[in-house]
Scaffold this motif. Structure first.
Motif, PDB file in Angstrom:
ATOM      1  N   ASN A 129       0.840  -1.265   0.117  1.00 17.97           N
ATOM      2  CA  ASN A 129       0.093   0.126  -0.041  1.00 17.97           C
ATOM      3  C   ASN A 129       0.797   1.214   0.032  1.00 17.97           C
ATOM      4  O   ASN A 129       0.791   2.064   0.591  1.00 17.97           O
ATOM      5  CB  ASN A 129      -0.966  -0.003   1.401  1.00 17.97           C
ATOM      6  CG  ASN A 129      -1.881  -1.174   1.300  1.00 17.97           C
ATOM      7  OD1 ASN A 129      -2.997  -0.788   0.631  1.00 17.97           O
ATOM      8  ND2 ASN A 129      -1.498  -2.137   1.934  1.00 17.97           N
ATOM      9  N   ARG A 130       1.985   1.277  -0.475  1.00 19.14           N
ATOM     10  CA  ARG A 130       3.036   2.243  -0.730  1.00 19.14           C
ATOM     11  C   ARG A 130       2.282   3.603  -1.257  1.00 19.14           C
ATOM     12  O   ARG A 130       1.616   3.658  -2.070  1.00 19.14           O
ATOM     13  CB  ARG A 130       4.181   1.907  -1.439  1.00 19.14           C
ATOM     14  CG  ARG A 130       3.939   1.484  -2.681  1.00 19.14           C
ATOM     15  CD  ARG A 130       5.301   0.888  -3.277  1.00 19.14           C
ATOM     16  NE  ARG A 130       5.260   0.052  -4.611  1.00 19.14           N
ATOM     17  CZ  ARG A 130       4.968  -1.050  -4.778  1.00 19.14           C
ATOM     18  NH1 ARG A 130       4.195  -1.992  -3.684  1.00 19.14           N
ATOM     19  NH2 ARG A 130       4.647  -1.542  -5.845  1.00 19.14           N
ATOM     20  N   GLY A 131       2.703   4.697  -0.367  1.00 20.75           N
ATOM     21  CA  GLY A 131       2.206   5.891  -0.830  1.00 20.75           C
ATOM     22  C   GLY A 131       0.880   6.097  -0.297  1.00 20.75           C
ATOM     23  O   GLY A 131       0.151   7.412  -0.126  1.00 20.75           O
ATOM     24  N   ARG A 132       0.049   5.267   0.541  1.00 21.94           N
ATOM     25  CA  ARG A 132      -1.103   5.502   1.137  1.00 21.94           C
ATOM     26  C   ARG A 132      -0.921   5.392   2.769  1.00 21.94           C
ATOM     27  O   ARG A 132       0.101   4.677   3.165  1.00 21.94           O
ATOM     28  CB  ARG A 132      -1.900   4.072   0.908  1.00 21.94           C
ATOM     29  CG  ARG A 132      -2.556   4.246  -0.344  1.00 21.94           C
ATOM     30  CD  ARG A 132      -3.469   2.992  -0.692  1.00 21.94           C
ATOM     31  NE  ARG A 132      -4.493   2.931   0.406  1.00 21.94           N
ATOM     32  CZ  ARG A 132      -5.184   1.793   0.452  1.00 21.94           C
ATOM     33  NH1 ARG A 132      -5.128   0.577  -0.304  1.00 21.94           N
ATOM     34  NH2 ARG A 132      -6.201   1.694   1.614  1.00 21.94           N
ATOM     35  N   THR A 133      -1.373   6.225   3.376  1.00 19.16           N
ATOM     36  CA  THR A 133      -1.281   6.121   4.770  1.00 19.16           C
ATOM     37  C   THR A 133      -2.297   5.218   5.432  1.00 19.16           C
ATOM     38  O   THR A 133      -3.419   5.144   5.094  1.00 19.16           O
ATOM     39  CB  THR A 133      -1.843   7.480   5.341  1.00 19.16           C
ATOM     40  OG1 THR A 133      -0.781   8.390   4.883  1.00 19.16           O
ATOM     41  CG2 THR A 133      -1.567   7.425   6.942  1.00 19.16           C
ATOM     42  N   LEU A 134      -1.643   4.128   6.352  1.00 17.38           N
ATOM     43  CA  LEU A 134      -2.521   3.036   6.925  1.00 17.38           C
ATOM     44  C   LEU A 134      -2.637   3.361   8.296  1.00 17.38           C
ATOM     45  O   LEU A 134      -1.743   3.627   9.003  1.00 17.38           O
ATOM     46  CB  LEU A 134      -1.490   1.656   6.729  1.00 17.38           C
ATOM     47  CG  LEU A 134      -1.292   1.217   5.172  1.00 17.38           C
ATOM     48  CD1 LEU A 134      -0.858   0.064   5.242  1.00 17.38           C
ATOM     49  CD2 LEU A 134      -2.637   1.188   4.280  1.00 17.38           C
ATOM     50  N   GLU A 135      -3.762   3.476   8.754  1.00 19.73           N
ATOM     51  CA  GLU A 135      -4.280   3.835  10.015  1.00 19.73           C
ATOM     52  C   GLU A 135      -3.782   2.657  11.099  1.00 19.73           C
ATOM     53  O   GLU A 135      -3.507   1.566  10.995  1.00 19.73           O
ATOM     54  CB  GLU A 135      -5.807   3.857  10.314  1.00 19.73           C
ATOM     55  CG  GLU A 135      -6.396   4.972   9.513  1.00 19.73           C
ATOM     56  CD  GLU A 135      -7.942   5.124   9.695  1.00 19.73           C
ATOM     57  OE1 GLU A 135      -8.275   4.328  10.503  1.00 19.73           O
ATOM     58  OE2 GLU A 135      -8.453   5.897   9.148  1.00 19.73           O
ATOM     59  N   ARG A 136      -3.191   3.239  12.291  1.00 20.40           N
ATOM     60  CA  ARG A 136      -2.552   2.405  13.422  1.00 20.40           C
ATOM     61  C   ARG A 136      -3.650   1.202  13.602  1.00 20.40           C
ATOM     62  O   ARG A 136      -3.326   0.173  13.784  1.00 20.40           O
ATOM     63  CB  ARG A 136      -2.375   3.180  14.696  1.00 20.40           C
ATOM     64  CG  ARG A 136      -1.227   4.049  14.351  1.00 20.40           C
ATOM     65  CD  ARG A 136      -1.056   4.677  15.687  1.00 20.40           C
ATOM     66  NE  ARG A 136      -0.632   4.050  16.746  1.00 20.40           N
ATOM     67  CZ  ARG A 136       0.520   3.745  17.071  1.00 20.40           C
ATOM     68  NH1 ARG A 136       1.623   4.029  16.265  1.00 20.40           N
ATOM     69  NH2 ARG A 136       0.798   2.794  17.965  1.00 20.40           N
ATOM     70  N   SER A 137      -4.848   1.403  13.799  1.00 19.22           N
ATOM     71  CA  SER A 137      -5.898   0.656  14.168  1.00 19.22           C
ATOM     72  C   SER A 137      -5.891  -0.597  13.160  1.00 19.22           C
ATOM     73  O   SER A 137      -6.166  -1.719  13.376  1.00 19.22           O
ATOM     74  CB  SER A 137      -7.223   1.145  14.372  1.00 19.22           C
ATOM     75  OG  SER A 137      -7.806   1.948  13.358  1.00 19.22           O
ATOM     76  N   MET A 138      -6.028  -0.328  11.932  1.00 18.73           N
ATOM     77  CA  MET A 138      -6.133  -1.135  10.830  1.00 18.73           C
ATOM     78  C   MET A 138      -5.013  -1.940  10.871  1.00 18.73           C
ATOM     79  O   MET A 138      -4.920  -3.241  10.661  1.00 18.73           O
ATOM     80  CB  MET A 138      -6.257  -0.536   9.417  1.00 18.73           C
ATOM     81  CG  MET A 138      -6.298  -1.418   8.467  1.00 18.73           C
ATOM     82  SD  MET A 138      -5.039  -2.176   7.559  1.00 18.73           S
ATOM     83  CE  MET A 138      -4.242  -0.661   6.653  1.00 18.73           C
ATOM     84  N   LEU A 139      -3.634  -1.621  10.932  1.00 14.89           N
ATOM     85  CA  LEU A 139      -2.566  -2.310  11.108  1.00 14.89           C
ATOM     86  C   LEU A 139      -2.514  -3.231  12.323  1.00 14.89           C
ATOM     87  O   LEU A 139      -2.288  -4.232  12.029  1.00 14.89           O
ATOM     88  CB  LEU A 139      -1.343  -1.310  11.142  1.00 14.89           C
ATOM     89  CG  LEU A 139      -0.952  -0.658  10.030  1.00 14.89           C
ATOM     90  CD1 LEU A 139       0.130   0.483  10.204  1.00 14.89           C
ATOM     91  CD2 LEU A 139      -0.403  -1.249   8.718  1.00 14.89           C
ATOM     92  N   VAL A 140      -2.972  -2.702  13.501  1.00 12.99           N
ATOM     93  CA  VAL A 140      -2.885  -3.706  14.544  1.00 12.99           C
ATOM     94  C   VAL A 140      -3.747  -4.908  14.199  1.00 12.99           C
ATOM     95  O   VAL A 140      -3.674  -6.004  14.512  1.00 12.99           O
ATOM     96  CB  VAL A 140      -3.498  -2.890  15.638  1.00 12.99           C
ATOM     97  CG1 VAL A 140      -3.639  -3.914  16.986  1.00 12.99           C
ATOM     98  CG2 VAL A 140      -2.154  -2.034  16.154  1.00 12.99           C
ATOM     99  N   ASP A 141      -5.233  -4.467  13.602  1.00  7.68           N
ATOM    100  CA  ASP A 141      -6.113  -5.580  13.288  1.00  7.68           C
ATOM    101  C   ASP A 141      -5.484  -6.659  12.447  1.00  7.68           C
ATOM    102  O   ASP A 141      -5.861  -7.757  12.417  1.00  7.68           O
ATOM    103  CB  ASP A 141      -7.274  -4.899  12.779  1.00  7.68           C
ATOM    104  CG  ASP A 141      -8.265  -4.285  13.894  1.00  7.68           C
ATOM    105  OD1 ASP A 141      -7.922  -4.627  15.104  1.00  7.68           O
ATOM    106  OD2 ASP A 141      -9.209  -3.371  13.654  1.00  7.68           O
ATOM    107  N   ARG A 142      -4.897  -6.192  11.362  1.00  7.17           N
ATOM    108  CA  ARG A 142      -4.279  -6.936  10.243  1.00  7.17           C
ATOM    109  C   ARG A 142      -3.130  -7.780  10.510  1.00  7.17           C
ATOM    110  O   ARG A 142      -2.728  -8.936  10.330  1.00  7.17           O
ATOM    111  CB  ARG A 142      -3.927  -6.149   9.001  1.00  7.17           C
ATOM    112  CG  ARG A 142      -5.251  -5.491   8.444  1.00  7.17           C
ATOM    113  CD  ARG A 142      -6.000  -6.322   7.585  1.00  7.17           C
ATOM    114  NE  ARG A 142      -5.119  -6.941   6.316  1.00  7.17           N
ATOM    115  CZ  ARG A 142      -5.071  -6.454   5.315  1.00  7.17           C
ATOM    116  NH1 ARG A 142      -5.813  -5.337   5.216  1.00  7.17           N
ATOM    117  NH2 ARG A 142      -4.326  -6.988   4.132  1.00  7.17           N
TER     118      ARG A 142
END
Length: 225
Positions: free
Chosen positions: A164-177
């Motif tokens: 997902n380079r170039g996109r900001t990934l939310e912390r909560s989404m990263l934790v869930d994934r």
């Protein structure tokens, strides 16, 4: 650049294989024993292994089994002409191809090129940028041709970021994934720790990161160059 790990204790044959396969796009790392091959496989990021079965310190199939526990790197087994059991065992353990001795170097070169083409066409999980080479399916991670050891958690984080380079990934989404298999609650601080460790392993300046950038109050992004 394709790097091939060649594990063959017959020095004359090993040198002949190097002469047949080496070109501007192909580099070979030569090993003559199981122990040396283990060390080289860890130290170097290789796209293919050519593995002799009969080695001075053991059976090459032992190394094949060890590699398959952590990596899907293509492996071509070299075996004596009368050892059908080795061929069967090698294929069952996960070898991608085999060549029986004595063999034509032209045939070996064709087999090698076929494996490299197959790997290149099928490897949608391969990422390359600024000296980095990440092969997520094979679990091989390199910087300037030097292997980097990453934990499963670090691999998950890195894959999400580069896909997902170039996109900001939310912390909560990263934790869930990243921690989807965890039955316990995971504090977001675990993500901060994982990001810091990953930056350190990649040589990304933690004070002024070039690749894994923090988007304050939101999450993280892999910078596009």
């Amino acid at each position: 650049m394709n790097r091939i790990l060649l594990v063959e204790d017959d020095i004359a044959l090993s040198n002949g294989i190097v002469m047949a396969l080496r070109d501007e796009q192909t580099e070979l790392v030569q090993c003559a024993s199981l122990q040396q091959a283990r060390e080289c496989f860890v130290a170097h990021c290789v796209q293919l292994v050519i593995l002799d079965v009969n080695l001075p310190d053991g059976n090459g199939l032992t190394l094949l089994k060890e590699i398959r526990e952590t990596s899907s790197t293509p492996i071509i087994v070299l075996t004596a002409n009368d050892t059908e059991t080795d061929i069967v065992a090698g294929l069952e353990m996960g070898a991608d191809d085999y060549v029986t001795k004595p063999f034509s170097l032209a045939i070996l070169r064709a087999r090698v090129n076929a494996q490299l083409r197959k790997q290149g066409s099928a490897n949608a999980s391969y990422f390359q940028q600024s000296g980095f080479a990440f092969d997520f399916d094979a679990m091989l991670f390199c910087k300037e041709n030097t292997a980097i050891e990453l934990s499963k958690t670090e691999q998950k984080l890195l894959r999400l970021l580069v896909e997902n380079r170039g996109r900001t990934l939310e912390r909560s989404m990263l934790v869930d994934r990243i921690w989807t298999d965890s039955a316990e609650y995971v504090d977001e601080n675990a993500l901060s720790v994982t990001v810091k460790r990953l930056r350190n392993k990649l040589g990304d300046d933690t004070a002024k990161p070039r690749y894994i950038k923090t988007v304050y109050g939101i999450g993280y992004t892999w910078a596009v160059e």
